[in-house]
Design a protein around this motif. Structure first.
Motif, short mmCIF file in Angstrom:
data_model
loop_
_atom_site.label_atom_id
_atom_site.label_comp_id
_atom_site.label_asym_id
_atom_site.label_seq_id
_atom_site.Cartn_x
_atom_site.Cartn_y
_atom_site.Cartn_z
N GLN A 111 39.76 57.85 7.97
CA GLN A 111 40.84 58.28 7.08
C GLN A 111 41.62 59.44 7.68
OE1 GLN A 111 38.44 59.07 3.62
NE2 GLN A 111 38.63 56.99 2.81
N ASP A 121 48.51 55.76 2.62
CA ASP A 121 47.22 55.43 2.00
C ASP A 121 46.95 53.93 1.97
OD1 ASP A 121 46.74 58.09 1.62
OD2 ASP A 121 47.32 58.13 -0.49
N GLU A 125 43.92 51.92 3.83
CA GLU A 125 43.01 51.07 3.05
C GLU A 125 42.96 49.65 3.65
OE1 GLU A 125 42.36 49.63 -1.60
OE2 GLU A 125 43.87 51.15 -1.10
#
Length: 308
Positions: A111, A121, A125
């Motif tokens: 991340q 984001d 993901e």
């Protein structure tokens, strides 16, 4: 169609100051002028080359030859002492544990690194499962990186880098710690990268591996570029040197290494690095630092005199 220039080194030098003691390093911080006895180790000396998009370039040489110094300059981790480096695009360095935070888990490192590459984001993901699958470290992905073996660190770093899609990929010995199966998968992934017009620098002790993967090779020998050309031709010349070196006695090997290392040592009387703007900037910085410290000492003297 003419290929675009991706990377250019123009008369690049990189030197590091040699301090025998920590005290000397502290003294240097307060020195306005360069110390007369200060020595520098010239890790990279007058290196010039051009690399274009879609090219894969191997960099080979003995331990301590300057390969990793070049890879760190390519990745913008360090700056050259003099000379010019032009890089058109974003670079990503893959080395054992490079850029990984030991106290974070594998997932947290994924991340963090993806965020540093500017991914949103939803992109992080989407990419995370693919990064985890390619890294092949199993449940360790949930463990802090400090618990990883060197091979696991390398696989995670490689997987993150190739999935963040940089323009220039710099691989520094990262495949030397993995098994042959993973190394082959990594080479296949790198070939995919190259077909998409990406530029790859492959730093390795293995001249055979460089010949297998790279079109062009650079032989770095004690800081200098000994040869650049077709990877097969460079490997042949390099192997001839290795064969010659291995026939030397232990005393002869030590004498040769000492002679070459001495040629990389710079002193005020034996300047190996050209005069450069960096020195001026450093002297100005030292001057400012010295002025600030003198002001602090003066203030402390006044306070002590007043009995504080």
């Amino acid at each position: 169609m003419e290929k675009k220039l991706k990377v250019e080194f123009k008369n690049v030098y990189k030197s590091f100051e040699m301090h025998a003691k920590q005290k000397e390093k502290l003294m240097e911080l307060f020195s306005i002028k360069r110390r007369k006895q200060r020595k520098e180790f010239v890790a990279v000396k007058d290196v010039s080359f051009k690399v274009y998009e879609g090219e894969s370039v191997g960099i080979i040489g003995l331990n301590g030859s300057g390969k990793s110094t070049i890879s760190n300059m390519l990745a913008r981790v360090i700056q050259p002492t003099s000379g010019e480096i032009t890089i058109n695009g974003e670079t990503s360095l893959i080395a054992i544990s490079a850029g990984l935070n030991n106290n974070l888990t594998g997932i947290e490192n994924i991340q963090l690194k993806c965020m540093m590459h500017g991914l949103k984001d939803e992109e992080i993901e989407r990419l995370t499962p693919d990064i985890i699958e390619f890294a092949e470290i199993g449940d360790y992905i949930k463990q802090p990186v400090k618990n990883y073996s060197s091979g696991m660190r390398s696989r995670l770093g490689f997987s993150i880098s190739v999935h963040t899609d940089p323009d220039v990929l710099v691989i520094d010995e990262a495949l030397s710690v993995g098994d042959s199966t993973y190394a082959q998968r990594s080479l296949e992934k790198m070939n995919e990268f190259r077909k998409r017009g990406k530029t790859i620098f492959f730093i390795s002790h293995s001249a055979a591996q460089v010949k297998q993967f790279c079109d062009t090779a650079i032989w770095i020998h004690y800081g200098e570029m000994k040869m650049m050309g077709d990877s097969g031709d460079v490997q042949k010349e390099y192997q001839q040197f290795i064969n010659w070196f291995n026939k030397l006695s232990q005393e002869e090997k030590v004498a040769y290494k000492n002679k070459m290392l001495a040629s990389q040592t710079s002193t005020p009387d034996n300047e190996l690095v050209p005069q450069r703007e960096n020195i001026k900037k450093r002297n100005i910085r030292n001057l400012v630092t010295s002025g600030v410290m003198l002001s602090i000492v003066a203030v402390l003297g006044v306070l002590l005199g007043l009995g504080y």
